[in-house]
Motif scaffolding. Structure first.
Motif, PDB file in Angstrom:
ATOM      1  N   LEU A  36       0.827  -1.207   0.000  1.00 58.35           N
ATOM      2  CA  LEU A  36       0.000   0.000   0.000  1.00 58.35           C
ATOM      3  C   LEU A  36       0.863   1.260   0.000  1.00 58.35           C
ATOM      4  O   LEU A  36       0.600   2.222  -0.722  1.00 58.35           O
ATOM      5  N   ILE A  37       1.907   1.254   0.815  1.00 56.13           N
ATOM      6  CA  ILE A  37       2.815   2.401   0.879  1.00 56.13           C
ATOM      7  C   ILE A  37       3.562   2.570  -0.440  1.00 56.13           C
ATOM      8  O   ILE A  37       3.725   3.686  -0.954  1.00 56.13           O
ATOM      9  N   LEU A  38       3.982   1.458  -1.003  1.00 52.49           N
ATOM     10  CA  LEU A  38       4.712   1.494  -2.268  1.00 52.49           C
ATOM     11  C   LEU A  38       3.819   2.000  -3.396  1.00 52.49           C
ATOM     12  O   LEU A  38       4.285   2.674  -4.325  1.00 52.49           O
ATOM     13  N   ALA A  39       2.523   1.711  -3.309  1.00 55.59           N
ATOM     14  CA  ALA A  39       1.583   2.177  -4.322  1.00 55.59           C
ATOM     15  C   ALA A  39       1.520   3.697  -4.355  1.00 55.59           C
ATOM     16  O   ALA A  39       1.469   4.314  -5.424  1.00 55.59           O
ATOM     17  N   LEU A  40       1.526   4.324  -3.188  1.00 58.58           N
ATOM     18  CA  LEU A  40       1.508   5.786  -3.123  1.00 58.58           C
ATOM     19  C   LEU A  40       2.797   6.373  -3.705  1.00 58.58           C
ATOM     20  O   LEU A  40       2.775   7.398  -4.394  1.00 58.58           O
ATOM     21  N   ALA A  41       3.918   5.716  -3.429  1.00 62.09           N
ATOM     22  CA  ALA A  41       5.196   6.169  -3.987  1.00 62.09           C
ATOM     23  C   ALA A  41       5.188   6.055  -5.504  1.00 62.09           C
ATOM     24  O   ALA A  41       5.693   6.932  -6.215  1.00 62.09           O
ATOM     25  N   ALA A  42       4.600   4.976  -6.009  1.00 62.24           N
ATOM     26  CA  ALA A  42       4.524   4.775  -7.459  1.00 62.24           C
ATOM     27  C   ALA A  42       3.701   5.872  -8.112  1.00 62.24           C
ATOM     28  O   ALA A  42       4.051   6.393  -9.179  1.00 62.24           O
ATOM     29  N   LEU A  43       2.588   6.248  -7.486  1.00 65.15           N
ATOM     30  CA  LEU A  43       1.741   7.322  -8.014  1.00 65.15           C
ATOM     31  C   LEU A  43       2.512   8.630  -8.073  1.00 65.15           C
ATOM     32  O   LEU A  43       2.447   9.359  -9.062  1.00 65.15           O
ATOM     33  N   ALA A  44       3.251   8.942  -6.998  1.00 65.52           N
ATOM     34  CA  ALA A  44       4.024  10.181  -6.962  1.00 65.52           C
ATOM     35  C   ALA A  44       5.058  10.217  -8.080  1.00 65.52           C
ATOM     36  O   ALA A  44       5.210  11.228  -8.775  1.00 65.52           O
ATOM     37  N   LEU A  45       5.752   9.126  -8.297  1.00 68.56           N
ATOM     38  CA  LEU A  45       6.763   9.073  -9.355  1.00 68.56           C
ATOM     39  C   LEU A  45       6.122   9.182 -10.733  1.00 68.56           C
ATOM     40  O   LEU A  45       6.680   9.775 -11.647  1.00 68.56           O
ATOM     41  N   GLY A  46       4.931   8.604 -10.879  1.00 66.34           N
ATOM     42  CA  GLY A  46       4.239   8.676 -12.165  1.00 66.34           C
ATOM     43  C   GLY A  46       3.878  10.095 -12.546  1.00 66.34           C
ATOM     44  O   GLY A  46       3.837  10.447 -13.720  1.00 66.34           O
ATOM     45  N   ALA A  47       3.619  10.948 -11.556  1.00 64.33           N
ATOM     46  CA  ALA A  47       3.277  12.346 -11.823  1.00 64.33           C
ATOM     47  C   ALA A  47       4.519  13.221 -11.923  1.00 64.33           C
ATOM     48  O   ALA A  47       4.584  14.128 -12.741  1.00 64.33           O
ATOM     49  N   LYS A  82       9.224   5.414 -15.580  1.00 59.83           N
ATOM     50  CA  LYS A  82       9.453   3.973 -15.719  1.00 59.83           C
ATOM     51  C   LYS A  82       9.582   3.317 -14.350  1.00 59.83           C
ATOM     52  O   LYS A  82       9.050   2.222 -14.114  1.00 59.83           O
ATOM     53  N   LEU A  83      10.271   4.016 -13.445  1.00 61.06           N
ATOM     54  CA  LEU A  83      10.412   3.490 -12.089  1.00 61.06           C
ATOM     55  C   LEU A  83       9.049   3.411 -11.409  1.00 61.06           C
ATOM     56  O   LEU A  83       8.757   2.451 -10.681  1.00 61.06           O
ATOM     57  N   GLY A  84       8.207   4.427 -11.671  1.00 60.10           N
ATOM     58  CA  GLY A  84       6.866   4.422 -11.103  1.00 60.10           C
ATOM     59  C   GLY A  84       6.051   3.228 -11.576  1.00 60.10           C
ATOM     60  O   GLY A  84       5.326   2.604 -10.795  1.00 60.10           O
ATOM     61  N   LEU A  85       6.154   2.909 -12.861  1.00 60.13           N
ATOM     62  CA  LEU A  85       5.440   1.747 -13.400  1.00 60.13           C
ATOM     63  C   LEU A  85       5.936   0.457 -12.759  1.00 60.13           C
ATOM     64  O   LEU A  85       5.142  -0.432 -12.409  1.00 60.13           O
ATOM     65  N   ILE A  86       7.235   0.349 -12.614  1.00 61.88           N
ATOM     66  CA  ILE A  86       7.809  -0.854 -12.010  1.00 61.88           C
ATOM     67  C   ILE A  86       7.342  -0.989 -10.556  1.00 61.88           C
ATOM     68  O   ILE A  86       6.931  -2.077 -10.110  1.00 61.88           O
ATOM     69  N   LEU A  87       7.389   0.132  -9.819  1.00 58.66           N
ATOM     70  CA  LEU A  87       6.951   0.103  -8.432  1.00 58.66           C
ATOM     71  C   LEU A  87       5.462  -0.216  -8.329  1.00 58.66           C
ATOM     72  O   LEU A  87       5.027  -0.892  -7.379  1.00 58.66           O
ATOM     73  N   ALA A  88       4.675   0.269  -9.300  1.00 61.66           N
ATOM     74  CA  ALA A  88       3.235  -0.016  -9.291  1.00 61.66           C
ATOM     75  C   ALA A  88       2.975  -1.507  -9.427  1.00 61.66           C
ATOM     76  O   ALA A  88       2.132  -2.081  -8.731  1.00 61.66           O
ATOM     77  N   VAL A  89       3.707  -2.148 -10.326  1.00 63.17           N
ATOM     78  CA  VAL A  89       3.568  -3.591 -10.510  1.00 63.17           C
ATOM     79  C   VAL A  89       3.962  -4.332  -9.234  1.00 63.17           C
ATOM     80  O   VAL A  89       3.254  -5.224  -8.761  1.00 63.17           O
TER      81      VAL A  89
END
Length: 304
Positions: free
Chosen positions: A126-137, A284-291
């Motif tokens: 769950l925490i990693l998901a928020l980080a992924a969203l931030a990187l995606g933006a 790209k890092l955000g996508l990887i973290l999202a997965v």
């Protein structure tokens, strides 16, 4: 598996269609409103027994709340479109798919209807998901912050759009889950969604009428056509997702993570292929973290 792939295809199609609106000078709000007219028509065509609507109590609490859900539909859809147009298809897709964190949190701490014990690994997801969203933006800010000498680039405040999309989509999914379970039988899912879309038609049309009367806006054919086209994949994305759920024994915890992963990856690839959207290293890092985040959230159901 066919239903699964069709759901992903139509979901990605949504992002790509809305991304194309500025190119064809389609008014996004007008298109979103007429999109729900198309959703209702598509749903009626796919409803095997229209007599089911004769048993709907239109003045009941459940029906009125479902109609009110239409306002959330319009809000979430507008934010998805703005994120796709002003930031990127990848950011919009990332925000929409990572919003599964919100219904998961509500299921755990508010509704308390989770069917498994969350572990430290799940919470880390769950925490990693928020980080992924931030990187995606952030990737868009990194890309546009160096724009100078009058170069056209989105303002920094637009970076809040993916975050708002995340919140709106998550709230939308939470309300859908709550209302459909509390007020409708399992076989009434299509009826539930059509009623919600009717609510979106009523609310959207009211707002559109206000704009026409007080803001002097005019409806253009391209807006109507764009919306009617959009409504078909909009409804079909959910329709096939529901069929996929049924084919996998209604295991939402298993289906949704895989569905979200595929949607994010296919959206990023399609945006690069069709619109030449370039992904930064952070994106790209955000996508990887999202997965990774989605896998951590549902690793038990995935058999890991």
């Amino acid at each position: 598996m066919l239903y699964f792939l069709l759901s992903v295809f139509f979901t990605v199609t949504l992002y790509l269609i809305m991304r194309a609106y500025p190119r064809y000078q389609v008014n996004s709000f007008h298109a979103v409103v007429f999109n729900y007219y198309s959703c209702v028509l598509t749903g009626l065509v796919l409803t095997p027994d229209l007599d089911a609507f004769s048993h709907v109590s239109w003045h009941s609490e459940g029906t009125l709340l479902t109609l009110a859900l239409g306002s959330m539909f319009v809000t979430a859809f507008m934010l998805i479109g703005l994120s796709a147009q002003k930031v990127s298809v990848t950011a919009a897709s990332l925000a929409g798919n990572m919003s599964l964190v919100i219904p998961v949190i509500f299921g755990l701490f508010v509704f308390k209807n989770n069917n498994k014990n969350f572990t430290a690994v799940n919470y880390a997801g769950l925490i990693l998901a928020l980080a992924a969203l931030a990187l995606g933006a952030i990737h868009k800010k990194e890309k546009t912050s160096t724009a100078q000498n009058g170069t056209t680039s989105p303002a920094n405040w637009l970076l809040i759009l993916p975050a708002l999309t995340f919140l709106a989509s998550g709230t939308n999914n939470t309300l859908i889950n709550y209302l459909s379970v509390k007020y409708y039988l399992p076989g009434q899912t299509t009826v539930f969604m059509i009623i919600a879309c009717i609510g979106a038609v009523i609310i959207g049309s009211t707002l559109l009428l206000y704009k026409l009367i007080f803001n002097g806006e005019t409806i253009q054919v391209r807006g109507v056509v764009g919306g009617m086209i959009l409504g078909i994949p909009n409804f079909l994305s959910l329709y096939f997702l529901l069929l996929a759920l049924a084919s996998f024994g209604n295991s939402a915890a298993y289906v949704f993570p895989i569905y979200n992963i595929l949607t994010m990856l296919v959206s990023a690839f399609a945006a690069w292929l069709i619109y030449k959207e370039q992904l930064s290293k952070l994106n790209k890092l955000g996508l990887i973290l999202a997965v990774v985040a989605i896998i951590l959230i549902s690793y038990q159901e995935l058999g890991l």
